[in-house]
Design an enzyme around this catalytic site. Structure first.
Site, mmCIF file in Angstrom:
data_model
loop_
_atom_site.group_PDB
_atom_site.id
_atom_site.type_symbol
_atom_site.label_atom_id
_atom_site.label_comp_id
_atom_site.label_asym_id
_atom_site.label_seq_id
_atom_site.Cartn_x
_atom_site.Cartn_y
_atom_site.Cartn_z
ATOM 1 N N THR A 1 30.514 1.833 32.183
ATOM 2 C CA THR A 1 29.086 1.674 31.901
ATOM 3 C C THR A 1 28.617 2.611 30.794
ATOM 4 O O THR A 1 29.156 3.721 30.646
ATOM 5 C CB THR A 1 28.279 1.983 33.184
ATOM 6 O OG1 THR A 1 26.890 2.067 32.835
ATOM 7 C CG2 THR A 1 28.678 3.299 33.819
ATOM 8 N N TYR B 1 25.831 7.667 39.645
ATOM 9 C CA TYR B 1 26.451 6.392 39.277
ATOM 10 C C TYR B 1 27.314 6.577 38.021
ATOM 11 O O TYR B 1 28.507 6.243 38.020
ATOM 12 C CB TYR B 1 25.359 5.328 39.036
ATOM 13 C CG TYR B 1 25.888 4.086 38.364
ATOM 14 C CD1 TYR B 1 26.779 3.249 39.024
ATOM 15 C CD2 TYR B 1 25.520 3.759 37.054
ATOM 16 C CE1 TYR B 1 27.290 2.116 38.397
ATOM 17 C CE2 TYR B 1 26.018 2.634 36.428
ATOM 18 C CZ TYR B 1 26.902 1.819 37.106
ATOM 19 O OH TYR B 1 27.407 0.713 36.484
#
Ligand code: UDP
Length: 331
Positions: free
Chosen positions: A121, A145
């Site tokens: 990501t 995350y």
């Protein structure tokens, strides 16, 4: 054809994974899906595809699946993806993302599966110093995350150095759209992503929506993001597997369209494509949001020969709108 190796797709019942299942299938690869169905939907995967219900961190189950289906590459989507939840419950993210990935990578090494594609990501960059962001920009994630994904990249790097194992980690920017043929799309229980929120507001499923900050240092003051169509993203995974089985080197690659759209531009696009206007409020910034996040994705284009086919925001919004409309009618 020797290139059409069997591929195991973890998280294949999720938003991006279910598009990857279609892309690998269209490219002629035998596909097996492994998904524990916590957030995935069984109906997102065609019934003709072998489906194993279980956890990507379950070594025995993964070993058995690899052996049974003669798997030669693993494409790993399974994981948790909600940033605010990762702040509230970091251990869930280190467990579901980093821990599960360690187990899965171990299972691959033990079984002799040499090729691995990892869903990473742009959150690994945190708040970048400048845009567009190249892959060698500093990685300073600002939430668990992003950290959980970056740690997995490190596990992959060190595993590839120690074993006969190679990988491509793909750092996604803002994923948008739905299958152009309407076979699958995004189905969040509680929508938080901009396009999904705007579409739900256009559908009348919400009374209004909010712009999180209009005082950023951007042309119209709202946050700028690089939106990439989920089908183009899925295609990059097929090319990444082809790259590795063709003897290509391990790589960490950004996936984006190298063009930014502001929150206001996205909302206007949803209103125009849907033909519906809706109330939009302006509120404070959301914690941890960078002003702008736009990819330098030139390496993926060069190394994989990747050419996004649905780079236009209009196309992405139109596909997402059609999908959400068809789902709403079903319910
Ligand atoms: N955003 C917004 N209102 C919303 C959801 C998102 O203004 O209801 C903004 C958010 O602050 C960011 C952009 O839209 O600037 C994209 O946010 P999203 O959550 O879709 O993806 P992210 O970039 O956080 O991964």
């Amino acid at each position: 054809m020797s290139e059409q190796i069997p591929v195991l797709i973890t998280g294949g019942a999720g938003y991006i994974g279910s598009h990857a299942v279609l892309a690998f299938g269209a490219a002629g690869h035998p596909v097996v899906v492994l998904d524990n169905l916590t957030t995935g939907r069984r109906e997102a995967v065609p019934s003709s595809i072998p489906f194993v219900t279980g956890d990507a961190g379950d070594n025995d189950l993964v070993a058995q699946t690899i052996q049974e289906h003669d798997i030669a590459a693993v494409v790993h989507f399974a994981g948790s993806i909600v940033v605010p939840e990762s702040v509230a419950d970091p251990l869930k993210y280190y467990r579901n993302n980093t821990g599960v990935s360690c187990n899965l990578i171990q299972a691959c090494v033990t079984a002799g599966v040499r090729h691995f594609i990892f869903s990473s990501t742009a959150a690994v960059y945190g708040i970048p110093d400048s845009v567009p962001v190249p892959e060698d920009a500093p990685t300073v994630p600002i939430n668990p995350y992003g950290t959980s994904k970056l740690m997995t990249e490190w596990v992959l790097r060190d595993t590839a150095a120690a074993h006969d194992f190679n990988y491509v980690a793909l750092r996604y920017f803002n994923v948008a759209g739905a299958d152009p043929q309407g076979r699958t799309g995004q189905c969040s229980a509680n929508a938080t992503h901009l396009i999904e929120v705007a579409i739900k507001t256009a559908q009348g499923l919400r009374d209004d929506m909010e712009i999180f900050g209009d005082d950023f240092d951007t042309p119209d003051g709202t946050g700028v993001r690089d939106y990439i169509h989920v089908a183009d993203l899925a295609d990059a995974h097929v090319l990444a597997v082809r790259h590795l089985i063709g003897g290509g080197r391990t790589a960490v690659l950004n996936l984006g369209n190298q063009r930014g759209f502001s929150v206001r531009e996205v909302i206007e696009t949803v209103q125009r494509i849907s033909g519906r206007s809706f109330p939009v409020k302006t509120g404070p910034r959301r914690a941890g949001d960078p002003a702008g996040l736009v990819a330098d994705a030139s390496t993926a284009r060069r190394l994989l020969g990747w050419r996004p086919q649905r780079a236009e925001l209009d196309t992405q919004v139109a596909d997402a709108w059609r999908w959400q409309q068809s789902r709403t009618k079903e319910q």
